[in-house]
Write a protein that holds these residues in place. Structure first.
Motif: not given
Ligand SMILES: [Mo]
Ligand SMILES: Nc1nc2c(c(=O)[nH]1)N[C@H]1C(S)=C(S)[C@@H](COP(=O)(O)O)O[C@H]1N2
Length: 252
Positions: A79, A132-133
């Motif tokens: 990220n 990850c969402e």
């Molecule tokens: Mo995430």
């Protein structure tokens, strides 16, 4: 669902009766069993309660899937790295020798651990999936100490129910219940794919909670606070995520 787990679910009463009446009834039973998530009052509150309570009754001790070395992602995706504060830059420049993990709250012996002290706990490894969402994911090998070993070192009080964790990234904080905090796959991780945990992936130390979505695996952690209630932290929803509409409990 096999018979034993169905019976367990019925004994706790967390049965998905159809409709709103069923949700309200399930929520009441969850409350009696101490299985209400901190973000229970929002739009999705009854659903969050049902998901969390049902998972805790049925799968409190389940294990996240572990993979073979050959399945490790060739190009794991980190990220976006936070805008580093001057304090972060200073710690990083010195190889994190001055970095500390503070552990406080409902513990008999509050403590501060250096990264060398964290590394002196028995080391464990796992090859697990971080999802990850937002839809992307990767498989990596994580090495670290069991969060439960760190918690035992400071001796938690018996009323403790949650571990809240903070990091060097402004606005980000999280918490998990004791089922996850004491789970054998929940690590404070300092190793990644056989080497040191790169800063992009959360070094010097990140939480690794493989039974939940990626956002529970907070990077750059600096503090653990043991508590019996999440009400006094932030907006009382258990972590930063529910403030933006995501679930506190993100079990997968
Ligand atoms: Mo995430
Ligand atoms: N401090 C901090 N921790 C964080 C984040 C973040 O932005 N800052 N992002 C979270 C989210 S949403 C995910 S999906 C994972 C991503 O982990 P990665 O950077 O190793 O891919 O880290 C989590 N931990």
């Amino acid at each position: 669902m096999n018979d034993i787990s169905r019976r367990k679910l019925m004994r706790a009463g967390v049965v998905a009766l159809p409709g709103a009446v069923g949700l309200a009834a399930a929520a009441r039973i969850a409350e009696r069993n101490g299985l209400v998530p901190p973000d229970h009052s929002g739009l999705y509150g009854p659903g969050e309660t049902l998901t969390y309570a049902a998972q805790r009754v049925l799968t409190a001790h389940s294990l996240a899937r572990e993979f073979d070395r050959s399945q490790i992602s060739k190009k794991p995706f980190a990220n976006e790295t936070p805008k580093k504060t001057p304090e972060f830059l200073r710690l990083e420049a010195a190889g994190f020798v001055d970095w500390r993990l503070k552990v406080d709250g409902m513990v008999a012996r509050p403590a501060e651990f250096s990264i060398a002290q964290i590394r002196s706990f028995p080391a464990h490894s796992q090859i697990t999936h971080l999802a990850c969402e937002e839809g992307w994911s990767y498989v990596a090998e994580w090495t670290g100490a069991l969060l439960s070993d760190v918690l035992h070192e400071v001796s938690m009080r018996p009323e403790a129910k949650f571990v809240v964790y903070d990091c060097m990234d402004k606005g980000w904080w999280e918490s998990i219940d004791m089922a996850d905090a004491l789970h054998p796959q929940t690590f404070v991780a300092y190793g990644f794919n056989g080497g040191e945990l790169p800063v992009a992936f959360g070094g010097p130390l990140r939480m690794r909670v493989p039974r939940q979505l990626g956002y529970k695996s907070l990077k750059y952690i600096t503090r653990l606070t043991v508590t019996d209630s999440l009400k006094k932290f932030g907006k009382g929803l258990g972590s930063a995520e529910p403030e933006f509409g995501y679930a506190w409990y993100a079990g997968i």
